[in-house]
Design an enzyme around this catalytic site. Sequence first.
Site, PDB file in Angstrom:
ATOM      1  N   ASP A  52      -4.048  -5.771  -8.311  1.00 48.83           N
ATOM      2  CA  ASP A  52      -3.449  -6.689  -9.273  1.00 48.83           C
ATOM      3  C   ASP A  52      -2.640  -7.759  -8.548  1.00 48.83           C
ATOM      4  O   ASP A  52      -2.390  -7.669  -7.344  1.00 48.83           O
ATOM      5  CB  ASP A  52      -2.533  -5.929 -10.233  1.00 48.83           C
ATOM      6  CG  ASP A  52      -3.294  -4.998 -11.155  1.00 48.83           C
ATOM      7  OD1 ASP A  52      -4.461  -5.309 -11.473  1.00 48.83           O
ATOM      8  OD2 ASP A  52      -2.725  -3.971 -11.561  1.00 48.83           O
ATOM      9  N   TYR A 110      -2.908   4.834  -3.912  1.00 54.52           N
ATOM     10  CA  TYR A 110      -2.062   3.787  -4.473  1.00 54.52           C
ATOM     11  C   TYR A 110      -0.639   4.305  -4.557  1.00 54.52           C
ATOM     12  O   TYR A 110      -0.405   5.454  -4.926  1.00 54.52           O
ATOM     13  CB  TYR A 110      -2.540   3.388  -5.869  1.00 54.52           C
ATOM     14  CG  TYR A 110      -3.946   2.850  -5.906  1.00 54.52           C
ATOM     15  CD1 TYR A 110      -4.180   1.489  -5.704  1.00 54.52           C
ATOM     16  CD2 TYR A 110      -5.036   3.682  -6.138  1.00 54.52           C
ATOM     17  CE1 TYR A 110      -5.469   0.978  -5.721  1.00 54.52           C
ATOM     18  CE2 TYR A 110      -6.321   3.177  -6.151  1.00 54.52           C
ATOM     19  CZ  TYR A 110      -6.529   1.838  -5.964  1.00 54.52           C
ATOM     20  OH  TYR A 110      -7.810   1.329  -5.979  1.00 54.52           O
TER      21      TYR A 110
END
Length: 111
Positions: A52, A110
């Site tokens: 993102d 992540y």
Amino acid sequence: MRNIALFLTYEGTAYHGWQMQKNLPTVQETLEKAIAMVVSHPVHVTGCGRTDAGVHADEQTANFKCDVQMDEIQILEYLNRYLPEDIRVTSIETMDMRFHSRLNAVSKTYE
């Protein structure tokens, strides 16, 4: 034709994620422009995953296909000259033509 794997890090603050977007700077777009300057032809860079806007990466893998006679060290040195300081390619490896950075990813982490 060669299939080159890139191993890179980046600080994503200035980018609107990994994937190419119309009229917004992305990591993929920045890499593709720099690689095209090094290999003297357009390339498509495939990342192992998307991020993102504003996300940083410690160890992202990507690959592209090219027609160039330079060795990996030369590609790495020239590529890092053309990339902005917030994107660094840490290593390069010539892979089998079937290698695909997303489809051959073993794991993703992540934080």
